[in-house]
Design a protein around this motif. Structure first.
Motif, PDB file in Angstrom:
ATOM      1  N   ASN A  17       0.824  -1.206   0.000  1.00 10.05           N
ATOM      2  CA  ASN A  17       0.000   0.000   0.000  1.00 10.05           C
ATOM      3  C   ASN A  17       0.863   1.263   0.000  1.00 10.05           C
ATOM      4  N   ASN A  18       1.914   1.285   0.809  1.00  7.97           N
ATOM      5  CA  ASN A  18       2.785   2.459   0.870  1.00  7.97           C
ATOM      6  C   ASN A  18       3.498   2.697  -0.450  1.00  7.97           C
ATOM      7  N   LYS A  19       4.012   1.638  -1.044  1.00 11.25           N
ATOM      8  CA  LYS A  19       4.707   1.777  -2.329  1.00 11.25           C
ATOM      9  C   LYS A  19       3.746   2.184  -3.438  1.00 11.25           C
ATOM     10  N   ALA A  20       2.528   1.632  -3.412  1.00 13.47           N
ATOM     11  CA  ALA A  20       1.545   1.975  -4.438  1.00 13.47           C
ATOM     12  C   ALA A  20       1.052   3.405  -4.257  1.00 13.47           C
ATOM     13  N   SER A  21       0.877   3.851  -3.026  1.00 12.62           N
ATOM     14  CA  SER A  21       0.393   5.203  -2.762  1.00 12.62           C
ATOM     15  C   SER A  21       1.409   6.260  -3.148  1.00 12.62           C
ATOM     16  N   SER A  22       2.694   5.945  -3.023  1.00 15.77           N
ATOM     17  CA  SER A  22       3.731   6.920  -3.362  1.00 15.77           C
ATOM     18  C   SER A  22       3.842   7.117  -4.871  1.00 15.77           C
ATOM     19  N   GLY A  23       3.361   6.176  -5.657  1.00 16.00           N
ATOM     20  CA  GLY A  23       3.415   6.284  -7.109  1.00 16.00           C
ATOM     21  C   GLY A  23       4.762   5.914  -7.695  1.00 16.00           C
ATOM     22  N   ASP A  24       5.679   5.458  -6.859  1.00 17.85           N
ATOM     23  CA  ASP A  24       7.023   5.109  -7.322  1.00 17.85           C
ATOM     24  C   ASP A  24       7.074   3.741  -7.994  1.00 17.85           C
ATOM     25  N   ASN A  25       6.214   2.847  -7.551  1.00 22.35           N
ATOM     26  CA  ASN A  25       6.353   1.461  -7.957  1.00 22.35           C
ATOM     27  C   ASN A  25       5.099   1.005  -8.703  1.00 22.35           C
ATOM     28  N   PHE A  26       5.235   0.808  -9.991  1.00 25.12           N
ATOM     29  CA  PHE A  26       4.115   0.389 -10.821  1.00 25.12           C
ATOM     30  C   PHE A  26       3.656  -1.023 -10.477  1.00 25.12           C
ATOM     31  N   VAL A  27       4.596  -1.898 -10.144  1.00 28.61           N
ATOM     32  CA  VAL A  27       4.254  -3.285  -9.812  1.00 28.61           C
ATOM     33  C   VAL A  27       3.357  -3.326  -8.573  1.00 28.61           C
ATOM     34  N   CYS A  28       3.684  -2.521  -7.565  1.00 21.35           N
ATOM     35  CA  CYS A  28       2.860  -2.494  -6.349  1.00 21.35           C
ATOM     36  C   CYS A  28       1.479  -1.916  -6.626  1.00 21.35           C
TER      37      CYS A  28
END
Length: 194
Positions: A17-28
């Motif tokens: 959730n944190n990685k996806a919310s930051s927008g940095d990680n497309f896979v997440c």
């Protein structure tokens, strides 16, 4: 047990959730979209299940579900201070564990290296490698220190929560007192104006 069983799931979903919310990680982001139902279940049912809820049960004598909801609400409202306090406590705990472990290792090395019972070749308690004994003693010292630091961390969390609750209650009482004093002044002005 429930907290221990859910902890790996909580950590995994929190990381995604944190990685996806930051927008940095497309896979997440893709993983979160694929597991959106699991994410909703996580937010509703697993996120409140933490050791903070268990601590709240122990201190406040409330049910586990009510304590989980209370502790999650506290962390949501007081996030910055909780994060700062957790970081400071983490540094203190690491320093404490390393310091205690080093002190135990130093004491063990001094005892093993300077005592003739351990250094004489024909002694029953001869130690060929004092560094190995020192390392074992350091590991034992660290494991004992960790258990004390975990207790310290639990107590710190609950004291911090009660401190914030007291501060909020004090602010609310101040607002009520201020409004009451203002109403009394208006009432006195109205009575003197008659």
């Amino acid at each position: 047990r429930l907290v221990a069983i859910c902890r790996p799931l909580r950590l995994m979903f929190t990381l995604i959730n944190n990685k996806a919310s930051s927008g940095d990680n497309f896979v997440c982001e893709v993983l979160r979209q694929c597991a959106s139902t699991c994410h909703v279940c996580f937010r509703r049912y697993l996120e409140p299940l933490s050791k903070n809820a268990y601590i709240d049960v122990c201190i406040s004598s409330t049910s586990f579900c009510a304590a989980a909801k209370t502790s999650l609400g506290f962390i949501s409202t007081e996030g910055g201070s909780v994060l700062a306090m957790t970081g400071a406590c983490f540094i203190y705990c690491i320093t404490g564990v390393l310091g205690i472990s080093a002190a135990v290792a130093e004491f063990a090395y001094i005892v093993v290296a300077t005592n003739s019972e351990f250094t004489t070749d024909n002694s029953l308690n001869y130690v060929a490698d004092p560094l190995f004994v020192t390392a074992i003693c350091a590991i034992l010292g660290a494991s004992i220190a960790i258990s004390f630091m975990v207790v310290f961390d639990h107590a710190r969390r609950k004291l911090h929560q009660h401190g914030c609750e007291y501060s909020n209650l004090k602010r609310q009482c101040h607002k009520v007192t201020s409004k009451g004093a203002e109403l009394r002044r208006k009432d006195q002005r109205a009575c003197t104006g008659l």
